[in-house]
Design an enzyme around this catalytic site. Structure first.
Site, PDB file in Angstrom:
ATOM      1  CB  CYS A   1      26.550  59.139 110.835  1.00 15.08           C
ATOM      2  SG  CYS A   1      26.688  57.168 111.138  1.00 15.08           S
TER       3      CYS A   1
ATOM      4  CB  CYS B   1      23.793  57.709 113.307  1.00 15.83           C
ATOM      5  SG  CYS B   1      22.810  57.130 111.752  1.00 15.83           S
TER       6      CYS B   1
ATOM      7  CG  ASP C   1      37.097  54.480  82.660  1.00 15.09           C
ATOM      8  OD1 ASP C   1      37.084  53.218  82.588  1.00 15.09           O
ATOM      9  OD2 ASP C   1      37.601  55.348  83.581  1.00 15.09           O
TER      10      ASP C   1
ATOM     11  CB  CYS D   1      23.355  53.249 110.946  1.00 17.05           C
ATOM     12  SG  CYS D   1      25.201  54.041 111.499  1.00 17.05           S
TER      13      CYS D   1
HETATM   14 ZN   LIG Z   1      24.755  56.179 110.650  1.00 14.64          ZN
END
Ligand SMILES: [Zn+2]
Length: 418
Positions: free
Chosen positions: A200, A217, A337, A214
């Site tokens: 999320c 979520c 790079d 998290c």
């Molecule tokens: Zn999440």
């Protein structure tokens, strides 16, 4: 091989012919050219060669060559193994590895991260091993998130068994797409690419390490059945039994590779007691961690291709009295790079004698100056040895950290040691 359809047999034979020719003319080990020719004749060759075998695919940003080697070594307990030990990790290399070992029932294939979904579909492997995902050279974080999503989708469509590092949020999220998984606590040192929730975008709570979740979520680190303990150099298996690792390969990154290899061997029915002696036999992988002795000085080579890799190499440096050479090139295999050099924290090098060389030595020099690390600019390893010996005749060791072509140049200069 005799079970292969005629066209596939012909394709494999042509591929092998081209590979031997390539080797004979000194153009490398021939894995890529052989596979490329074989694919022209039979586009479905990889699926055909994989059929009837128990394959493991190994993918990650860092450590996949070493882990492939460790797993192959453990699986030799079961007999002949098909493996791409030269690191040709795209489908052409897989075709060569499988056609070179037509009778090997088991196989381990190092697989480029971007090719994993395709190779997964074509080979229907028994096991997929996922270890870590971070920016490689100039990839952006959004690109590795997209890659994890592709892994997750491909795994959701397959019956494979995933063995994955639960401590890396992106890897775990990809692995959660699979129906069957074994979760390993292998650690995560480079966290800069995984502060956000892959599901999320929320800010991950990462305390205490290695736990993560998290708050938005509810996605969280899966519970693990295998774990490495770096402080004690041990691995705990799903029965709670502990084993000393005692690998020859140095550092926590290789302990992570070791626990993953043991979990994979166990999926093939090989107990850690049987696998460990085979893992300990490995001292160097494609020249990495090799020491060259020149003018009485031991020069140890560490390959590091991206920010996470540099962090891992810093962690295995010898004590501060041992000087270190940093060498960075910017050819195509390295990425043109090299601004990723700015993502690495060099302050750990303070108090150590540091030399910089390679095509991007001035970039490195500027970077070190910013981190207040004193350095000397040089052109070659022997120049460093000469300088050190004149000042300090009893010098015995130097470490070298180099990116891909810089590493290969040093290996070639000292006779491509294994
Ligand atoms: Zn999440």
């Amino acid at each position: 091989m005799s079970e292969l359809p005629l066209r596939a047999q012909l394709a494999a034979a042509l591929g092998k012919g081209a590979a031997s020719l390539s080797r004979a003319t000194g153009r490398g080990d021939g894995s890529v050219i052989g596979g490329r020719i074989a694919l022209k004749v039979e586009p479905d060759l990889l699926s055909k060669l994989a059929r009837g075998r128990r394959l493991t695919l190994v993918s990650a940003t860092n450590g996949k060559t070493t882990t492939t080697r460790l797993i192959a070594s453990a699986l030799r307990q079961l007999g002949e193994i098909a493996t791409n030990e030269h690191g040709a990790n795209m489908p052409t290399g897989h075709i060569t590895a499988l056609s070179n070992r037509p009778n090997a029932r088991n196989g381990v294939l190092e697989t480029d991260e971007k090719y994993l979904p395709q190779v997964l579909r074509e080979t229907a492997p028994a096991v997929v091993v996922l270890m870590n995902l971070s920016r490689d050279q100039m990839d952006r974080a959004s690109e590795i998130n997209l890659l994890a999503k592709k892994w997750r989708d491909a795994l959701a469509m397959s019956d494979t068994h995933v063995i994955a590092n639960a401590d890396d949020p992106l890897v775990a999220w990809a692995g959660l797409g699979a129906r069957n998984a074994t979760w390993v606590s292998a650690g995560q040192r480079w966290k800069e690419d995984s502060w956000c929730c892959p599901e999320c975008g929320g800010h991950l709570k990462r305390d205490p390490d290695p736990h993560w979740e998290c708050p938005e979520c509810g996605l969280r680190r899966p519970d693990t059945t295998w774990a490495v303990n770096n402080a004690t150099d041990t691995v705990t298996d799903p029965n709670g039994q502990e084993f000393r690792l005692q690998l020859h390969l140095p550092g926590d990154a290789n302990r992570a590779n070791g626990v993953i290899a043991l979990a994979t061997a166990a999926a093939y029915g090989i107990h850690p007691e049987q696998a460990l002696p085979r893992l300990r036999e490995i001292e160097s992988v494609a020249g990495r961690y090799t020491s060259i002795v020149t003018s009485g000085v031991e020069v140890r080579l560490l390959l590091s291709k991206n920010p996470a890799g540099w962090l891992e190499s810093f962690a295995v440096l010898d004590p501060p009295r041992v000087p270190v050479i940093l060498s960075v090139n910017a050819q195509i295999p390295d990425g043109k790079d090299t601004s990723w050099l700015w993502d690495v924290d060099y302050t750990v090098l303070r108090g150590r004698r540091v030399f910089v060389m390679g095509e991007r030595r001035t970039d490195l020099a500027l970077r070190l100056e910013t981190d207040e690390v004193p350095f000397e600019v040089v052109d070659r390893v022997d120049q460093v040895i000469g300088r050190l010996k004149s000042e300090q005749p009893d010098i015995t060791k130097i470490d070298v950290i180099a990116n891909y072509t810089a590493f290969q140049q040093i290996r070639t200069a000292y006779g491509r040691v294994q």
